[in-house]
Design a protein around this motif. Structure first.
Motif, PDB file in Angstrom:
ATOM      1  N   ASN A  65       0.795  -1.370   0.031  1.00  9.31           N
ATOM      2  CA  ASN A  65      -0.145   0.001  -0.120  1.00  9.31           C
ATOM      3  C   ASN A  65       0.957   1.086   0.237  1.00  9.31           C
ATOM      4  OD1 ASN A  65      -2.356  -1.154  -0.053  1.00  9.31           O
ATOM      5  ND2 ASN A  65      -2.364  -1.740   2.237  1.00  9.31           N
ATOM      6  N   THR A  66       2.124   1.147   0.376  1.00  9.74           N
ATOM      7  CA  THR A  66       2.973   2.425   0.525  1.00  9.74           C
ATOM      8  C   THR A  66       3.356   2.897  -0.807  1.00  9.74           C
ATOM      9  OG1 THR A  66       3.808   1.365   2.650  1.00  9.74           O
ATOM     10  CG2 THR A  66       4.996   3.400   1.773  1.00  9.74           C
ATOM     11  N   HIS A  90      -1.804   6.188  -0.227  1.00 11.34           N
ATOM     12  CA  HIS A  90      -1.613   4.774   0.617  1.00 11.34           C
ATOM     13  C   HIS A  90      -2.661   3.734   0.240  1.00 11.34           C
ATOM     14  CE1 HIS A  90      -0.137   2.449   4.023  1.00 11.34           C
ATOM     15  NE2 HIS A  90      -1.405   2.048   4.092  1.00 11.34           N
TER      16      HIS A  90
END
Length: 96
Positions: A65-66, A90
């Motif tokens: 997700n980063t 994100h």
């Protein structure tokens, strides 16, 4: 009418990574060694992108997700979200 923006989601990154790995196996001409070929592919890609082993594993599973490591992996794959006016967030993206 505006064209739809490309999907740079964690799920789509997973799809691209796995497709490129399958292509690496096909290009090798050695399908019986697919485990080794995929492992080497992932290592080369990870090092080129400058991401950690954990980040690469998360990307492979579609759970990275980063934004920053996702952008690095997309860049190594030859796709640049910013070229399409997309900012990674994100777990998703902002289409501007």
């Amino acid at each position: 009418m505006l064209a739809p923006r490309p999907d740079f989601s964690p799920t789509m990154l997973r799809f691209f990574l796995r497709a490129r790995a399958k292509q690496a196996v096909a290009d090798s001409g050695r399908p019986g060694q697919s485990y080794r070929i995929v492992k080497d592919f992932k290592t080369r890609l990870r090092k080129s992108a400058g991401v950690t082993v954990t980040q690469m594993d998360l990307a492979w599973m579609g759970r990275l997700n980063t934004p920053e490591p996702r952008a690095r992996l997309w860049a190594v794959l030859g796709h640049f979200p910013a070229d399409h006016g997309v900012t990674l967030t994100h777990g998703g993206q902002d289409d501007g």
